[in-house]
Scaffold this motif. Structure first.
Motif, mmCIF file in Angstrom:
data_model
loop_
_atom_site.group_PDB
_atom_site.id
_atom_site.type_symbol
_atom_site.label_atom_id
_atom_site.label_comp_id
_atom_site.label_asym_id
_atom_site.label_seq_id
_atom_site.Cartn_x
_atom_site.Cartn_y
_atom_site.Cartn_z
ATOM 1 N N GLY A 1 -12.063 -3.628 -5.343
ATOM 2 C CA GLY A 1 -12.092 -4.683 -4.556
ATOM 3 C C GLY A 1 -13.261 -5.323 -5.717
ATOM 4 O O GLY A 1 -13.666 -5.521 -7.020
ATOM 5 N N PHE B 1 -7.875 2.805 -5.149
ATOM 6 C CA PHE B 1 -8.167 0.860 -4.761
ATOM 7 C C PHE B 1 -9.566 0.635 -4.677
ATOM 8 O O PHE B 1 -10.701 1.750 -5.290
ATOM 9 C CB PHE B 1 -8.520 0.982 -2.489
ATOM 10 N N CYS C 1 0.965 -1.564 -0.096
ATOM 11 C CA CYS C 1 -0.234 -0.020 -0.279
ATOM 12 C C CYS C 1 1.387 1.494 -0.192
ATOM 13 O O CYS C 1 0.386 2.124 -0.704
ATOM 14 C CB CYS C 1 -0.709 0.194 1.467
ATOM 15 N N LEU D 1 -8.254 -8.057 -2.569
ATOM 16 C CA LEU D 1 -8.298 -6.072 -2.471
ATOM 17 C C LEU D 1 -7.356 -5.730 -4.120
ATOM 18 O O LEU D 1 -6.555 -6.864 -4.371
ATOM 19 C CB LEU D 1 -7.412 -5.787 -1.101
ATOM 20 N N ARG D 2 -7.750 -4.567 -4.706
ATOM 21 C CA ARG D 2 -6.661 -4.059 -5.985
ATOM 22 C C ARG D 2 -6.023 -2.505 -5.336
ATOM 23 O O ARG D 2 -6.694 -2.178 -5.232
ATOM 24 C CB ARG D 2 -7.923 -3.279 -6.728
#
Length: 402
Positions: free
Chosen positions: A338, A336, A14, A368-369
């Motif tokens: 998903g 972000f 992240c 998660l992306r």
């Protein structure tokens, strides 16, 4: 992999992604005031590979996803390529390079799949009727070591808008095959050995070399991360002995993908579907080169299952995925995303008299992306899948799964 190490990896990724996203936004603001995406400019997204996979154990190495416009972006799709160099705690050294190239005005579509593997992998017999015990111990788990060279190259020319036809060459060489459970003195035979002897293959090495005729329809707006469009692919492969195959054979590959928007305001919110079927249409194919889960071009099918978990003369696979944005940061609403996914697999086995659709194995999961590059839509993907039988796996990768 324990929870602490997973959380550490997520935090590192992240942090890396936010910095990369900030830098990318600055670049895009500059380009937006000049000429937009540039022809011939390489948009590169390298990351360290740190993952846990049921077929490989703990995986570490490097990966890079690249995107480039080979012609005017208004008339040319972005080309993409994925390069990985990884090692594992199971002493598996793997090099892969998988490009999908569109030349100017999409005149040519060039697809490659290059692999060099010094590997090992559990096999589980043939057919999709092999399940797990209530305690989670796999039935029929048969460890195998092998070396593999794969050289696939296909060239297709556009004949109409979004429609391509062409030919390809495909070479697989497997050597130094070691069935670890095989014990001829005590009459302990593996499925690989039984199949190889029955079909007339050397259990320690074999080749598959052939050419293919191919047709593709591709209206996707982005190869690595489509928001709309569809993809259909049919390939018939002939593997003659005079071209280097151990035995004559032929096979048919059929594939379809589609993408359906579910939001008028955010094109990132969509439902994606993927289905493929792979059939041995004549002759005999070596055991490790039979149609198998996870052995598609990008190695993406069957999240939750180990690669090669189900194998046989014929396979049918279906997957559906809901993709959506996660506007967790007001300053970076696209960072972000998903996914929720589910897949189903069925495989036949002539040796065990298992027919297609006799047994269907199902898995589901979430992910998660993290957007690495807005211009190429390159994501870091973090996924966890679990099958109805209790098998599970955690994955880290680049780009969408399909």
């Amino acid at each position: 992999m324990n929870k602490i190490s997973i959380y550490t990896i997520l935090l590192l990724l992240c942090s890396f992604s936010v910095n990369a996203f900030d830098h990318q936004e600055e670049k895009e603001e500059i380009e937006a005031h000049t000429s937009g995406p540039k022809v011939g400019k390489l948009y590169l997204s390298p990351i360290p590979v740190i993952a846990s996979n049921p077929a490989f154990g703990f995986v570490y190495g490097v990966a890079a996803s690249g995107g480039m416009f080979m012609g005017d972006p208004n008339s040319t799709r972005i080309s993409s390529a994925l390069l990985t160099v990884t090692n594992t705690t199971n002493n598996q050294l793997m090099f892969t390079f998988k490009p999908i190239v569109y030349t100017a005005n999409d005149t040519w579509n060039l697809m490659g799949d290059y692999r060099l593997l010094f590997s090992s992998q559990n096999t589980y017999g043939l057919g999709s009727d092999k399940v797990v015990t209530p305690t989670g111990n796999l039935l029929g788990e048969q460890p195998m070591e092998f070396d593999m060279i794969r050289l696939y190259q296909t060239a297709l020319r556009k004949v109409k808008t979004n429609l391509y036809v062409g030919v390809g060459y495909h070479l697989d060489i497997l050597s130094n095959i070691n069935d670890e459970l095989l014990d001829l003195d005590n009459e302990i035979y593996t499925d690989h050995y039984r199949y190889s002897i029955d079909k007339g293959f050397d259990p320690e090495e074999y080749n598959l070399s052939g050419f293919s005729t191919n047709i593709i329809y591709d209206s996707r707006d982005n190869v690595a991360n489509p928001y709309h469009g569809r993809y259909a692919y049919a390939s018939f492969k002939y593997n003659p002995t005079w071209l280097g195959s151990t035995k004559n054979s032929s096979s048919l590959w059929l594939e379809y993908r589609d993408y359906f928007s579910v939001s008028k305001n955010r094109e990132r919110d969509l439902i994606a579907i993927w289905s493929y079927a792979n059939f041995v249409t004549s002759g005999d194919v070596p055991y490790m080169l039979l149609p198998a889960l996870g052995w598609d071009q990008m190695g993406r099918s069957g999240r939750a299952f180990p690669q090669g978990r189900f194998r046989g003369e014929n396979i049918f696979y279906f997957e559906g995925e809901y993709r959506f944005g996660l506007p967790l940061l007001n300053s970076k609403p696209d960072l972000f995303g998903g996914v929720l996914f589910a897949n189903a697999t069925t495989v036949s086995s002539e040796m065990d008299q298992v027919k297609l659709f006799d047994a269907i194995q199902v898995a589901a999961g979430a992910g998660l992306r993290i957007m690495l590059n807005k211009k190429t839509r390159t994501n870091i993907s973090l996924d966890y899948g679990m099958s109805l039988n209790g098998e599970s796996a955690f994955y880290i990768g680049l780009t969408e799964y399909f």
